[in-house]
Design an enzyme around this catalytic site. Structure first.
Site, PDB file in Angstrom:
ATOM      1  N   TRP A 178      -8.319  -6.427   2.629  1.00  0.00           N
ATOM      2  CA  TRP A 178      -8.119  -4.993   2.380  1.00  0.00           C
ATOM      3  C   TRP A 178      -9.150  -4.472   1.381  1.00  0.00           C
ATOM      4  O   TRP A 178      -9.891  -3.525   1.660  1.00  0.00           O
ATOM      5  CB  TRP A 178      -6.688  -4.747   1.877  1.00  0.00           C
ATOM      6  CG  TRP A 178      -6.372  -3.308   1.548  1.00  0.00           C
ATOM      7  CD1 TRP A 178      -7.116  -2.208   1.850  1.00  0.00           C
ATOM      8  CD2 TRP A 178      -5.216  -2.817   0.862  1.00  0.00           C
ATOM      9  NE1 TRP A 178      -6.493  -1.059   1.398  1.00  0.00           N
ATOM     10  CE2 TRP A 178      -5.325  -1.412   0.780  1.00  0.00           C
ATOM     11  CE3 TRP A 178      -4.092  -3.439   0.308  1.00  0.00           C
ATOM     12  CZ2 TRP A 178      -4.360  -0.617   0.163  1.00  0.00           C
ATOM     13  CZ3 TRP A 178      -3.131  -2.641  -0.304  1.00  0.00           C
ATOM     14  CH2 TRP A 178      -3.259  -1.249  -0.379  1.00  0.00           C
TER      15      TRP A 178
ATOM     16  N   TYR B 224      -8.315  -0.563   7.054  1.00  0.00           N
ATOM     17  CA  TYR B 224      -8.999  -0.930   5.811  1.00  0.00           C
ATOM     18  C   TYR B 224     -10.454  -0.459   5.854  1.00  0.00           C
ATOM     19  O   TYR B 224     -11.319  -1.111   6.429  1.00  0.00           O
ATOM     20  CB  TYR B 224      -8.962  -2.441   5.576  1.00  0.00           C
ATOM     21  CG  TYR B 224      -7.583  -3.054   5.473  1.00  0.00           C
ATOM     22  CD1 TYR B 224      -6.466  -2.291   5.129  1.00  0.00           C
ATOM     23  CD2 TYR B 224      -7.391  -4.408   5.704  1.00  0.00           C
ATOM     24  CE1 TYR B 224      -5.207  -2.860   5.028  1.00  0.00           C
ATOM     25  CE2 TYR B 224      -6.132  -4.991   5.602  1.00  0.00           C
ATOM     26  CZ  TYR B 224      -5.049  -4.214   5.281  1.00  0.00           C
ATOM     27  OH  TYR B 224      -3.805  -4.791   5.182  1.00  0.00           O
TER      28      TYR B 224
END
Length: 327
Positions: free
Chosen positions: A21, A57
């Protein structure tokens, strides 16, 4: 490194899995692409063969970085875990929240897992990742606007086509897992779990243990809070989502640091960092298969990977657990 099977499948994943992420920059105050690639490669060199990412992300950035990082590596030696069901490029489904992309432009995030969207997202992920199959494909969040069977009928088609090998969910409760199981075999549930966030141990983890579903614990370091590096008055970069979270307000930071102070002597005695002790304790918890650990650079990735070298006795695990229970 230690490797563990996902559920009752034949897929082995590294107990410390690289969480990508932060590598995508989005909501983390940007990222350096080269540093992120170096982090993934450094982790791989120490046996971290599993990488968890998602289209959302960085709106594709994280998947592109993962694809670049693993290019040239033996594909059968890397496990790619990615997701679907969060769209920033259409206004359909269950509205999630307002955000900004890595350029600072406003975007709206929707949780949407309609059949046509699942198929489309998979094709886009395969392109960004530079691969022709995904080892574990996970719905990112429940979509209350789409029937669960519709979503997983689409995933079933992807499995039949060989584009997806195994299927998982994220952030699903027990009833949602049971509903999904009516359509497809689920091997895992990726859920938040840390020393200061253990609510999933009430129902979801026991269900997963009983039904042989793996638990992928995300945010085991509570987004950096449990590294020991966060203190009252800590300054976050612009765009870092943590600044507004309850766990990063002064009172909670102080409380968490008291917990860390109590277990730090054990970490010191083991010549380990607090992060390494937290990660090792996490994968020792009943039902927890994998701890997802993010890193922005090679140094952080190496420290995370080496958490596996920390050996804890039953008494030491019990001591840490007692401190956590007291929290």
């Amino acid at each position: 490194m230690e490797y563990r099977k996902l559920g009752n499948s034949d897929l082995n994943v590294s107990a410390i899995t690289f969480g990508a992420w932060a590598a995508g920059g989005w909501m983390w105050g940007s990222t350096d692409r080269n540093d992120a690639i170096a982090a993934i490669q450094a982790a791989y060199d120490l046996g971290v063969t599993s990488i968890d990412t998602a289209p959302i992300y960085g709106q594709g950035t994280s998947e592109e970085i993962v694809g670049e990082a693993i290019r040239g590596l033996p594909r059968d030696k890397v496990q790619i875990l990615t997701k679907f069901g969060m769209r920033w490029d259409l206004d359909k489904g269950d509205f999630g929240f307002h955000s900004k992309n890595n350029n600072g432009d406003p975007i709206e995030i929707y949780k949407y897992a309609g059949k046509e969207s699942v198929i489309y997202e998979c094709e886009q992920s395969l392109k960004r990742l530079g691969t022709d199959y995904i080892d574990l494909y996970q719905i990112h969040w429940p979509d209350i606007t789409t029937a669960i069977d519709e979503t997983f009928e689409a995933v079933t088609r992807l499995v039949e086509q060989g584009k997806v090998l195994h299927v998982g969910v994220c952030n699903y409760n027990v009833s949602q897992m049971e509903e999904a199981e009516k359509t497809i075999s689920i091997v895992s549930n990726q859920i938040p779990f840390s020393m200061v966030n253990r609510s999933v141990e009430d129902e979801t983890v026991p269900y997963c243990i009983h039904h042989q579903k793996s638990v992928l614990a995300y945010s085991p370091l509570e987004r950096g809070l449990l590294t020991g590096k966060i203190h009252a008055g800590y300054t976050f970069q612009d765009g870092d989502h943590r600044a507004s979270l309850p766990h990063f307000q002064p009172d909670f930071i102080e409380k968490a640091n008291i917990l860390l102070e109590r277990i730090k002597p054990l970490a010191d005695d083991k010549n380990a960092t607090l992060s390494q002790l937290v990660l090792r304790w996490t994968i020792e918890r009943p039902g927890i298969t994998v701890a997802l650990a993010g890193a922005r650079n090679a140094e952080q990735a190496i420290l995370n990977a080496k958490a596996i070298d920390l050996k804890l006795t039953a008494d030491e695990i019990e001591f840490v657990s007692a401190v956590v229970d007291a929290f």
